[in-house]
Enzyme design. Structure first.
Site, PDB file in Angstrom:
ATOM      1  N   HIS A  42      -6.096  -5.752   6.990  1.00 21.68           N
ATOM      2  CA  HIS A  42      -6.862  -4.930   6.031  1.00 21.68           C
ATOM      3  C   HIS A  42      -8.238  -4.866   6.496  1.00 21.68           C
ATOM      4  O   HIS A  42      -9.024  -3.968   6.326  1.00 21.68           O
ATOM      5  CB  HIS A  42      -7.003  -5.854   4.486  1.00 21.68           C
ATOM      6  N   GLY A 153      -2.137   1.232   6.527  1.00 22.95           N
ATOM      7  CA  GLY A 153      -1.710   0.832   7.719  1.00 22.95           C
ATOM      8  C   GLY A 153      -0.442   1.285   8.063  1.00 22.95           C
ATOM      9  O   GLY A 153       0.393   1.846   7.131  1.00 22.95           O
ATOM     10  N   GLU A 154      -0.116   1.696   9.348  1.00 20.96           N
ATOM     11  CA  GLU A 154       1.302   2.202   9.687  1.00 20.96           C
ATOM     12  C   GLU A 154       2.533   1.108   9.480  1.00 20.96           C
ATOM     13  O   GLU A 154       3.466   1.509   9.669  1.00 20.96           O
ATOM     14  CB  GLU A 154       1.306   2.473  11.395  1.00 20.96           C
ATOM     15  N   LYS A 155       2.041  -0.045   9.104  1.00 16.55           N
ATOM     16  CA  LYS A 155       3.161  -1.001   8.914  1.00 16.55           C
ATOM     17  C   LYS A 155       4.007  -0.477   7.843  1.00 16.55           C
ATOM     18  O   LYS A 155       5.223  -0.707   7.717  1.00 16.55           O
ATOM     19  CB  LYS A 155       2.643  -2.350   8.663  1.00 16.55           C
ATOM     20  N   ASP A 156       3.169   0.069   6.848  1.00 16.20           N
ATOM     21  CA  ASP A 156       4.102   0.339   5.726  1.00 16.20           C
ATOM     22  C   ASP A 156       4.321   2.078   5.855  1.00 16.20           C
ATOM     23  O   ASP A 156       3.559   2.883   5.085  1.00 16.20           O
ATOM     24  CB  ASP A 156       3.412   0.364   4.144  1.00 16.20           C
ATOM     25  N   GLN A 159       5.226   4.526   3.070  1.00 15.82           N
ATOM     26  CA  GLN A 159       4.534   4.477   2.020  1.00 15.82           C
ATOM     27  C   GLN A 159       3.333   5.781   2.717  1.00 15.82           C
ATOM     28  O   GLN A 159       3.017   6.685   2.135  1.00 15.82           O
ATOM     29  CB  GLN A 159       3.749   3.394   1.843  1.00 15.82           C
ATOM     30  N   VAL A 182      -1.476  -4.092  12.479  1.00 11.31           N
ATOM     31  CA  VAL A 182      -2.148  -5.341  13.344  1.00 11.31           C
ATOM     32  C   VAL A 182      -1.125  -6.577  13.483  1.00 11.31           C
ATOM     33  O   VAL A 182      -0.344  -6.511  12.369  1.00 11.31           O
ATOM     34  CB  VAL A 182      -3.448  -5.680  12.555  1.00 11.31           C
ATOM     35  N   SER A 192       0.156  -9.543   3.817  1.00  8.14           N
ATOM     36  CA  SER A 192       0.037 -10.519   2.707  1.00  8.14           C
ATOM     37  C   SER A 192       1.131 -11.655   2.355  1.00  8.14           C
ATOM     38  O   SER A 192       0.834 -12.848   1.941  1.00  8.14           O
ATOM     39  CB  SER A 192      -0.401  -9.785   1.395  1.00  8.14           C
ATOM     40  N   ARG A 193       2.271 -11.255   2.503  1.00  7.48           N
ATOM     41  CA  ARG A 193       3.723 -11.770   2.189  1.00  7.48           C
ATOM     42  C   ARG A 193       3.958 -13.003   3.238  1.00  7.48           C
ATOM     43  O   ARG A 193       4.459 -13.681   3.028  1.00  7.48           O
ATOM     44  CB  ARG A 193       4.751 -10.986   1.993  1.00  7.48           C
TER      45      ARG A 193
HETATM   46  O1  PAF Z   1       0.252  -1.076   0.460  1.00  9.79           O
HETATM   47  C1  PAF Z   1      -0.400  -1.490  -0.501  1.00  9.79           C
HETATM   48  O2  PAF Z   1      -1.245  -2.614  -0.672  1.00  9.79           O
HETATM   49  C2  PAF Z   1      -0.121  -1.113  -1.759  1.00  9.79           C
HETATM   50  O3  PAF Z   1       1.076  -0.165  -1.810  1.00  9.79           O
HETATM   51  C3  PAF Z   1      -1.134   0.312  -2.362  1.00  9.79           C
HETATM   52  C4  PAF Z   1      -1.247   1.387  -1.489  1.00  9.79           C
HETATM   53  C5  PAF Z   1      -2.736  -0.631  -2.454  1.00  9.79           C
HETATM   54  C6  PAF Z   1      -0.972   0.737  -3.940  1.00  9.79           C
HETATM   55  O4  PAF Z   1      -0.742  -0.319  -4.740  1.00  9.79           O
END
Ligand code: PAF
Length: 267
Positions: A42, A153-156, A159, A182, A192-193
């Site tokens: 982040h 981030g490209e990790k997700d 998304q 990263v 975060s997990r």
């Molecule tokens: O990637 C995340 O942390 C979440 O999916 C987001 C984009 C903040 C939406 O709640």
């Protein structure tokens, strides 16, 4: 650093910032949406936003509509004091921390943004409704903050792809900036997990990325991961257009102990 707790706080801050001129043009706003429990990944989004914009806004909201598993929502890590310290240290101008779920969902989630294809695959196939929740909250946040650029981030990667597609489909006037994953020195993608992994799990977790990179054969990679103690949800190779070029990417999600990890690599 301004703390925004309500929709009207956000609107007021945004209106005030619009009045501040930079080089005789409207100031640029970088937006970093998060669910808190901030880590170095982040921080790198925030740093990039700071470099590229006049103002940087961070949001911290554990969005309930994107959790299909109530235990996952309940156990989502929260480190708000540390998050605010990190934001402050990195020169964030404003942090939006909605004081209640109703702030973002006055409609009780009657209205939603949904996508009918890619959002149903990979993580979407294993977490029904997850991406409807993500796209809906991101659309709401974009409408409130009205950023020039938003950082993901490209990790997700799934998304990120869906958010880019949503922005294009709805002609939203902002740029989505993709930031590289990263990683710890071990190769484990920052998440975060990860704080919920035991010491033994933390030692094993880097094998996820190592295996998807090294073992070309999909079935063999899945078997290797399952044999090591991961429970693989999916491991799939897919081609998507990224910046108008077809790119083949391998996506994986696997549970280790009680923690679901995701990662991806360009292949
Ligand atoms: O990637 C995340 O942390 C979440 O999916 C987001 C984009 C903040 C939406 O709640």
């Amino acid at each position: 650093m301004k703390i925004l707790r309500t929709i009207s706080d956000c609107k007021q801050w945004r209106a005030q910032v619009s009045l501040e001129k930079s080089n005789h043009s409207s100031p640029t706003i970088g937006f970093v949406p998060t669910m808190g429990a901030l880590h170095i990944g982040h921080e790198s989004l925030i740093k990039t936003s700071r470099k590229e914009n006049d103002f940087t806004v961070l949001s911290i909201f554990v969005n309930p509509t994107q959790f299909n598993n109530p235990d996952d929502l309940k156990n989502y890590p929260s480190t708000i004091e540390k998050d605010l310290e990190m934001a402050e240290k990195n020169g964030v101008n404003a942090v939006f921390i909605p004081e209640s779920i109703d702030q973002l969902y006055p409609d009780q989630y009657r209205f939603k943004v949904s996508e009918s294809e890619f959002s149903r695959e990979l993580c979407g196939a294993h977490r029904p409704g997850h991406f409807d929740g993500v796209l809906t909250v991101v659309m709401k946040l974009f409408n409130l903050i009205n950023p020039t650029r938003a950082y993901f981030g490209e990790k997700d990667h799934q998304q990120l792809t869906l958010i880019k597609d949503m922005v294009n489909s709805f002609f939203l006037p902002l740029e989505i900036v993709a930031c590289p994953t990263v990683r710890e020195t071990s190769g484990l993608a920052m998440s975060s997990r990860n704080t919920r992994l035991s010491t033994a799990e933390l030692a094993l977790a880097p094998k996820l990325f190592e295996t998807i990179k090294q073992i070309k054969n999909k079935e063999q990679a899945i078997k290797k991961l399952n044999d090591m103690g991961f429970l693989v949800d999916y491991l799939e190779d897919q081609t998507h257009f990224e910046n108008d070029r077809p790119k083949m990417r391998r996506y994986v999600a696997a549970t280790l102990g009680k923690v679901r990890l995701i990662d991806n690599v360009e292949i």
